[in-house]
Enzyme design. Structure first.
Site, short mmCIF file in Angstrom:
data_model
loop_
_atom_site.label_atom_id
_atom_site.label_comp_id
_atom_site.label_asym_id
_atom_site.label_seq_id
_atom_site.Cartn_x
_atom_site.Cartn_y
_atom_site.Cartn_z
N HIS A 1 0.82 -1.22 0.00
CA HIS A 1 0.00 0.00 0.00
C HIS A 1 0.84 1.26 0.00
O HIS A 1 0.35 2.35 0.30
CB HIS A 1 -0.99 -0.02 1.17
N ASP B 1 -6.50 4.83 9.47
CA ASP B 1 -7.89 4.96 9.02
C ASP B 1 -8.37 3.71 8.27
O ASP B 1 -9.56 3.47 8.16
CB ASP B 1 -8.03 6.17 8.08
N GLU C 1 -10.64 13.80 14.22
CA GLU C 1 -10.02 14.11 12.93
C GLU C 1 -10.76 15.31 12.34
O GLU C 1 -11.55 15.98 13.03
CB GLU C 1 -10.06 12.91 11.97
P1 FAD Z 1 4.01 -1.78 2.28
O1 FAD Z 1 3.52 -0.69 1.43
O2 FAD Z 1 4.07 -3.12 1.66
O3 FAD Z 1 5.45 -1.40 2.87
C1 FAD Z 1 5.73 -0.11 3.35
C2 FAD Z 1 7.23 0.03 3.66
O4 FAD Z 1 7.53 -0.77 4.79
C3 FAD Z 1 8.15 -0.45 2.54
O5 FAD Z 1 9.33 0.28 2.56
C4 FAD Z 1 8.41 -1.89 2.93
O6 FAD Z 1 9.64 -2.37 2.39
C5 FAD Z 1 8.44 -1.80 4.44
N1 FAD Z 1 7.96 -3.01 5.09
C6 FAD Z 1 6.83 -3.71 4.82
N2 FAD Z 1 6.73 -4.73 5.68
C7 FAD Z 1 7.79 -4.66 6.50
C8 FAD Z 1 8.25 -5.44 7.59
N3 FAD Z 1 7.59 -6.51 8.01
N4 FAD Z 1 9.40 -5.08 8.19
C9 FAD Z 1 10.10 -4.00 7.78
N5 FAD Z 1 9.72 -3.24 6.75
C10 FAD Z 1 8.58 -3.56 6.11
N6 FAD Z 1 -1.06 5.46 7.18
C11 FAD Z 1 -1.26 6.05 8.35
O7 FAD Z 1 -0.32 6.26 9.12
N7 FAD Z 1 -2.52 6.42 8.73
C12 FAD Z 1 -3.61 6.18 7.97
O8 FAD Z 1 -4.72 6.51 8.36
C13 FAD Z 1 -3.42 5.55 6.72
N8 FAD Z 1 -4.47 5.27 5.92
C14 FAD Z 1 -4.25 4.65 4.73
C15 FAD Z 1 -5.34 4.37 3.91
C16 FAD Z 1 -5.16 3.71 2.70
C17 FAD Z 1 -6.35 3.42 1.83
C18 FAD Z 1 -3.85 3.36 2.29
C19 FAD Z 1 -3.63 2.68 0.99
C20 FAD Z 1 -2.76 3.64 3.10
C21 FAD Z 1 -2.96 4.30 4.31
N9 FAD Z 1 -1.88 4.59 5.16
C22 FAD Z 1 -2.11 5.21 6.36
C23 FAD Z 1 -0.50 4.40 4.71
C24 FAD Z 1 0.11 3.13 5.21
O9 FAD Z 1 0.59 3.31 6.54
C25 FAD Z 1 1.27 2.82 4.30
O10 FAD Z 1 0.71 2.60 3.03
C26 FAD Z 1 2.13 1.67 4.66
O11 FAD Z 1 3.01 1.54 3.59
C27 FAD Z 1 1.44 0.36 4.99
O12 FAD Z 1 1.12 -0.41 3.87
P2 FAD Z 1 1.56 -1.95 3.77
O13 FAD Z 1 1.33 -2.65 5.04
O14 FAD Z 1 0.94 -2.47 2.54
O15 FAD Z 1 3.14 -1.82 3.61
#
Ligand code: FAD
Length: 542
Positions: free
Chosen positions: A124, A185, A296
């Protein structure tokens, strides 16, 4: 394969250590080629010399899980849908040792290849942060852990895999009447992904972000070592990894603090036409005792028929007055508040809410209320996801911009940006709310402006198909950033994305040296999370 690799590392440790600091620092790109172009497919990192031998080398590893080498396009895609970097392999780990062995093997190969590793949660990210061009992507969701362990004692917590989704944690902990305190969120994100950033939502004013609500982590470092860390044990790694943008280790397990959960929520929205009244009320609420559980807010520029849209899920307190409300084309600010409750305590809740609302200065006719279950409220964005997916509007490019603005300059920001740089918000919501930074732990890697109260401002834009939306939104984002820089607002990006080393250095400010030292200590060859584009992989010289 594990032991020969360890042997190699031991023998070469001294030479290796001598070179790493110079290599990592000297290899930070001055200017990287970024995916500002939507059809971008060009490498930031030059391909390694012997790419054809790498799959066969990885195949020699004995694993509980497996590698895939074909059909990898999904690993070159993320929610941002702007950057696309194809990896050479995707690891589907079944065990922590799969991750450790893979990293050790890549270290072993590091004199001949620039292979890097990106942990991928749900992908994400917005700008390729979970991708690895011609590297290895680790699909964290496949990590096989025993089911979540919940400690229901005096200090309750849950132990979860780094690839676990927050929505699953919510459902599981509720079986014990417990719940995490601090959320995002949207809950279909992974623990490792949000803890690598911060995890900020409407509860952060009271509890801090998610990174402040973790007791312990298990991490595989960029040296392939499996380390347990906490405030008491390996604290430097613990705080480095929290908010560390995946730079120091891969989170394989996290111990998350829990509190008793309530069953229902009262969800309230009110409107303002003056920014200062709106922000004063927000700041008043985040500093009050017995305040709401979630606070918020969002901005509406040139939005007509807004209150009618709310009627499907909210009830106006005074339907006649609400139907007569007109914005007269003004920018409106919506304060959104939630209080959790159990049904048997509804009377006390209503009294508390009445008192809190009586202290606010919103437009009286715009008070809207709703009552939903705790789960329905926390999982609210998933409903929008389902609707958008059905219309093909979820997988569009998302050029989001998230900023943290110090309280002392939020009025200047609002005046300069809303209605001036941003003339409508037809592309998506604009969130804005303050948090008490005093409640946050400042030992983590996360960077924030230097004030006790800071605002999160999130421009959550979608670029619709068949329009020039993406280019327009990205230009607008740049104008916002330029405005912040010119007016010296002291803003910081959240979910940061930069083009040059100088920008990263400026982002981290006084924390830059610590960040670099931690990189040298825990990922000396800069193997991890290349998609953040902070450091570039070094080749070990032996
Ligand atoms: P990824 O996108 O897959 O990874 C994010 C980063 O972390 C990359 O650099 C990856 O290499 C690293 N990573 C992933 N897993 C690990 C692990 N296990 N150990 C170490 N590094 C790792 N964020 C907020 O703070 N508040 C919000 O309200 C919020 N709302 C959101 C709503 C939506 C619809 C979306 C799409 C995102 C939102 N986000 C929010 C952002 C979210 O925190 C980030 O997108 C974050 O990247 C989490 O997504 P993911 O778990 O798919 O991680």
């Amino acid at each position: 394969m594990g032991s020969p690799v360890c042997g190699f590392l031991k023998q070469n440790n001294i030479i290796f250590l001598r070179f790493f600091a110079i290599l990592v620092l000297s290899c930070i790109p001055n200017r990287t080629n970024l995916c500002s172009n939507p059809s971008f497919d060009t490498p930031t990192i030059p391909p390694h010399s012997s790419s054809s031998s790498i799959p066969s080398s990885l195949k020699t590893l004995t694993l509980d899980g497996y590698f895939s080498f074909e059909n990898l396009k999904h690993a070159a895609k993320d929610f941002g849908n702007i950057c696309h970097y194809l990896p050479i392999a995707v690891l589907h780990p079944k065990s922590v040792s799969d991750i450790s062995s893979t990293i050790k093997h890549i270290l072993y190969m590091s004199s001949v290849t620039k292979l890097t590793v990106a942990a991928r949660g749900r992908g994400h990210s917005l700008q390729g942060q979970a991708q690895a061009y011609q590297g290895v992507v680790i699909n964290m969701e496949s990590l096989d852990r025993p089911s979540m362990y919940i400690e229901n004692g005096e200090v309750p917590y849950v132990d979860v895999s780094g690839g676990e989704l927050w929505i699953n944690i919510l459902h599981e902990t509720l079986k014990y009447g417990l719940s995490p305190k601090s959320w995002t969120d949207y809950l279909h994100l992974t623990v490792g992904g949000t803890l690598s950033n911060a995890g900020i939502s409407g509860q952060a004013f009271r509890h801090g972000p998610q990174i402040n609500n973790v007791y312990q982590l298990e991490v595989v470092t960029g040296r392939g070592e499996v380390v347990t860390c906490s405030d008491k044990e390996n604290a430097d790694l613990f705080y480095g990894v929290l908010g560390g943008l995946g730079q120091f280790g891969i989170i394989t397990r996290a111990r998350i603090s829990l509190v008793p959960a309530k069953k229902m929520v009262k969800w309230i929205r009110v409107l303002y036409s003056e920014f200062s009244t709106f922000s004063n009320d927000q700041e008043h609420l985040i500093s009050s005792n017995n305040s709401f559980d979630y606070i918020e807010g969002f901005v509406m520029i040139n939005r007509t028929g807004l209150l009618n849209n709310w009627r499907s899920s909210f009830n106006p307190k005074d339907p006649i007055q609400a139907s007569q409300f007109s914005s007269d084309g003004k920018i409106l600010y919506c304060l959104e508040m939630v209080k959790y409750f159990n049904p048997e305590k509804i009377d006390v809740l209503n009294q508390d809410i009445e008192k809190l609302l009586s202290e606010l200065n919103y437009i009286p006719s715009t008070l809207f209320l709703s009552e939903v279950s705790y789960v329905e409220f926390l999982d609210r964005v998933h409903l929008s996801e389902i609707k958008l997916r059905s219309k093909g509007l979820w997988e569009v490019p998302h050029p989001w911009l998230n900023l943290l603005i110090p309280k002392s300059r939020i009025f200047d920001f609002a005046e300069g940006v809303f209605g001036n740089i941003v003339k409508d918000n037809n592309n998506g919501p604009i969130l804005i709310y303050p948090v008490n930074k005093a409640k946050w732990n400042n030992r983590t890697s996360m960077v924030t402006p230097e004030e006790d109260i800071i605002y999160l401002v999130a421009f959550l834009s979608s670029a619709l198909p068949g329009t020039d939306g993406l280019e327009h939104i990205m230009t607008q984002n740049q104008h916002i950033l330029d405005f912040c820089a010119k007016a010296q607002l002291g803003a910081k990006q959240y979910l940061p994305h930069y083009h040059t080393q100088d920008e990263w250095r400026a982002h981290f400010g006084t924390q830059w040296e610590t960040f670099v030292q931690r990189k040298s200590a825990y990922d000396p060859l800069a193997i991890l999370a290349p998609g953040q584009r902070i450091f570039q992989k070094a080749i070990s010289i032996t």
